[in-house]
Design an enzyme around this catalytic site. Structure first.
Site, PDB file in Angstrom:
ATOM      1  N   TYR A 137       1.034  -1.201   0.112  1.00 18.49           N
ATOM      2  CA  TYR A 137       0.099  -0.396   0.341  1.00 18.49           C
ATOM      3  C   TYR A 137       1.015   1.429   0.375  1.00 18.49           C
ATOM      4  O   TYR A 137       0.282   2.320  -0.418  1.00 18.49           O
ATOM      5  CB  TYR A 137      -1.123   0.133   1.268  1.00 18.49           C
ATOM      6  CG  TYR A 137      -1.831  -0.997   1.466  1.00 18.49           C
ATOM      7  CD1 TYR A 137      -2.540  -1.640   0.201  1.00 18.49           C
ATOM      8  CD2 TYR A 137      -2.175  -1.213   2.459  1.00 18.49           C
ATOM      9  CE1 TYR A 137      -3.423  -2.984   0.155  1.00 18.49           C
ATOM     10  CE2 TYR A 137      -3.148  -2.484   2.602  1.00 18.49           C
ATOM     11  CZ  TYR A 137      -3.506  -3.174   1.624  1.00 18.49           C
ATOM     12  OH  TYR A 137      -4.770  -3.870   0.944  1.00 18.49           O
ATOM     13  N   LYS A 164       3.700 -15.629   1.796  1.00 18.11           N
ATOM     14  CA  LYS A 164       3.588 -15.699   0.108  1.00 18.11           C
ATOM     15  C   LYS A 164       4.411 -16.252  -0.359  1.00 18.11           C
ATOM     16  O   LYS A 164       5.743 -15.736  -1.014  1.00 18.11           O
ATOM     17  CB  LYS A 164       3.086 -15.689  -1.248  1.00 18.11           C
ATOM     18  CG  LYS A 164       1.677 -15.538  -0.924  1.00 18.11           C
ATOM     19  CD  LYS A 164       0.708 -16.475  -0.988  1.00 18.11           C
ATOM     20  CE  LYS A 164       0.819 -16.473  -2.355  1.00 18.11           C
ATOM     21  NZ  LYS A 164      -0.534 -18.052  -2.511  1.00 18.11           N
ATOM     22  N   ASP A 219      -2.434 -18.019   1.207  1.00 22.06           N
ATOM     23  CA  ASP A 219      -3.994 -18.170   0.926  1.00 22.06           C
ATOM     24  C   ASP A 219      -3.889 -19.833   2.049  1.00 22.06           C
ATOM     25  O   ASP A 219      -5.297 -20.274   2.479  1.00 22.06           O
ATOM     26  CB  ASP A 219      -3.623 -19.260  -0.014  1.00 22.06           C
ATOM     27  CG  ASP A 219      -2.422 -19.328  -0.641  1.00 22.06           C
ATOM     28  OD1 ASP A 219      -1.222 -19.783   0.066  1.00 22.06           O
ATOM     29  OD2 ASP A 219      -1.341 -19.991  -1.752  1.00 22.06           O
ATOM     30  N   ASP A 258      -4.918  -7.159   6.186  1.00 23.91           N
ATOM     31  CA  ASP A 258      -6.096  -6.620   5.276  1.00 23.91           C
ATOM     32  C   ASP A 258      -7.315  -7.459   5.175  1.00 23.91           C
ATOM     33  O   ASP A 258      -8.375  -7.684   5.779  1.00 23.91           O
ATOM     34  CB  ASP A 258      -5.587  -6.081   4.892  1.00 23.91           C
ATOM     35  CG  ASP A 258      -7.094  -4.745   3.957  1.00 23.91           C
ATOM     36  OD1 ASP A 258      -8.101  -4.504   4.458  1.00 23.91           O
ATOM     37  OD2 ASP A 258      -6.747  -3.704   2.939  1.00 23.91           O
ATOM     38  N   ASP A 286     -10.145  -9.104   8.016  1.00 21.60           N
ATOM     39  CA  ASP A 286     -11.366  -9.712   7.940  1.00 21.60           C
ATOM     40  C   ASP A 286     -12.593 -10.633   7.541  1.00 21.60           C
ATOM     41  O   ASP A 286     -13.299 -10.831   7.967  1.00 21.60           O
ATOM     42  CB  ASP A 286     -11.853  -7.917   6.694  1.00 21.60           C
ATOM     43  CG  ASP A 286     -12.272  -6.970   6.766  1.00 21.60           C
ATOM     44  OD1 ASP A 286     -11.113  -6.209   7.662  1.00 21.60           O
ATOM     45  OD2 ASP A 286     -12.671  -6.199   5.778  1.00 21.60           O
TER      46      ASP A 286
END
Ligand code: NAD
Length: 369
Positions: free
Chosen positions: A142, A192, A225, A249, A253
């Site tokens: 970001y 990852k 993942d 993020d 959530d």
């Protein structure tokens, strides 16, 4: 000895409504537990824009840097939608996070037993769940450069850059390990590393920090993942999950939804230790300003009150008092007290108002003495 200082920024919409209940809880601790705070209040978001033409006045920013902890309600609302991006209410919150350098974002996912049927997952998967996601908040994709939309031949290309330095990974890893020591002493780091160099570095640095200073904490690694799948399959296998800004993020959530309503979710954002040893800290509910229910006494104050419980634990070393507050909330829910967001749509029962929920929590605190 001086009292610890708290800056309250109630903000917009339901922010002041839920914060009014937190103020009652703060007073309760002063009166009944001798835990007194020097509380000051100021404006943020649309409220600050209305008063000063900016979503965060420089004086407020300076005060936030000085106090032991900031408690924030929520910012934003339709009234401010047409404002220029540079003065939108959210910019006030982003400025606080950036200038206080709050790199470690703590998002607990805790499922109170009385609300286990609210989750989209089966009761036995979520009942009693208590995990914490530590998300790196000030770096990563970001913020990385280069970024932008560029022309390349005949078409446009959108670019964002995932970038982490060793020191950025080191400091957030330490915050996760420290946290784990206060909980079940277990950290699972997610990245990852199979497809991203930044993930390889992340795994290396977390492993080094662990070996050097935190070998008493159990550490595991998982691809993000696979982590998302495991969060939905059997979330109770985790205690602290450490991850970067982007994956955090998404994973936070996902974890949040395991527990039911947005009105129940607190958060903390922590930075480097100040001279007194306390971390720079901002505590806030995950929810926004909820313009659809503002001024109707419908807001659930629990997320904001649980954010204050996090302040008790992480800024003021009052873990026992934080547990007292969490237990009071648990007992209120077990008694069946519910704001509207915690009620099934098909019931005729009357919901508790924001103030009635505050009343019930104060009564449960009294009963805990
Ligand atoms: P929201 O979180 O404000 O509301 C989403 C839904 O959840 C609404 O139906 C709302 O009524 C409900 N809800 C939220 N908090 C609740 C509570 N405590 N009790 C009961 N119900 C609750 O998100 P939104 O509608 O997408 O955004 C509204 C405004 O808030 C926007 O201006 C947005 O930019 C801002 N916002 C601010 C923050 C923040 O201050 N950190 C976070 C998210 C959104």
């Amino acid at each position: 000895m001086t009292n610890p200082s708290l800056l309250i920024l109630a903000g917009d919409g339901i922010g002041p409504e839920v914060m009014a209940q937190v103020a009652r809880v703060i007073d309760w601790y002063g009166d009944k537990r001798g835990l007194k705070f020097d509380v000051s209040e100021d404006l943020v978001g649309g409220a600050a824009y209305d008063a000063h033409g900016t979503p965060l006045h420089d004086d407020t920013m300076a005060r936030a840097q000085e106090v032991d902890a900031v408690l924030l309600g929520a910012v934003g609302g339709p009234k401010y939608d047409a404002l220029d991006f540079s003065v939108k209410p959210e910019r006030g919150l982003l400025r606080l996070r950036k200038e206080m350098d709050l790199f470690s974002n703590l998002r607990p996912a805790q499922c109170f037993d009385a609300l286990a049927d609210f989750s989209s997952l089966k009761r036995d998967v979520v009942a009693g769940l208590d995990i914490m996601i530590v998300r790196e908040l000030t770096s990563g994709v970001y913020f990385g450069e280069p970024r932008g939309i560029f022309k390349e031949g005949n078409e446009r290309v959108g670019i964002n850059t995932q970038r982490y330095t060793e020191s950025e990974i080191d400091r957030v890893a330490r915050s996760a390990f420290e946290l784990a020591r206060r909980r079940s002493n277990k950290v699972c780091s997610m990245e990852k590393a199979n497809v991203m160099e930044s993930g390889i570095l992340w795994r290396d640095v977390v492993t080094e920090v662990h070996a050097k200073d935190y070998s008493d904490v159990e550490l595991s690694h998982m691809y993000a993942d696979a982590g998302a799948m495991q969060l939905c399959r059997w979330p109770k296998q985790f205690d602290v999950i450490l991850t970067d800004n982007l994956f955090g993020d998404i994973l936070s959530d996902t974890a949040a939804m395991l527990t039911g309503s947005l009105g129940m979710l607190p958060s903390a954002s922590l930075g480097a230790p100040m001279a007194n040893g306390r971390p720079k800290a901002l505590y806030e509910p995950v929810h926004g300003s909820a313009p659809d229910i503002t001024g109707k006494e419908l807001a659930n104050p629990i997320a904001c009150i649980l954010s204050f419980a996090m302040a008790l634990r992480y800024s003021f070393d009052q873990g026992d008092e934080a547990s007292r507050l969490e237990s009071a909330i648990e007992s209120v829910l077990a008694q069946g007290v519910r704001t509207a967001d915690l009620m099934q749509a098909d019931t005729d029962a009357k919901p508790a108002s924001t103030t009635e929920m505050g009343d019930a929590i104060l009564a449960a605190l009294d009963a805990s003495l």
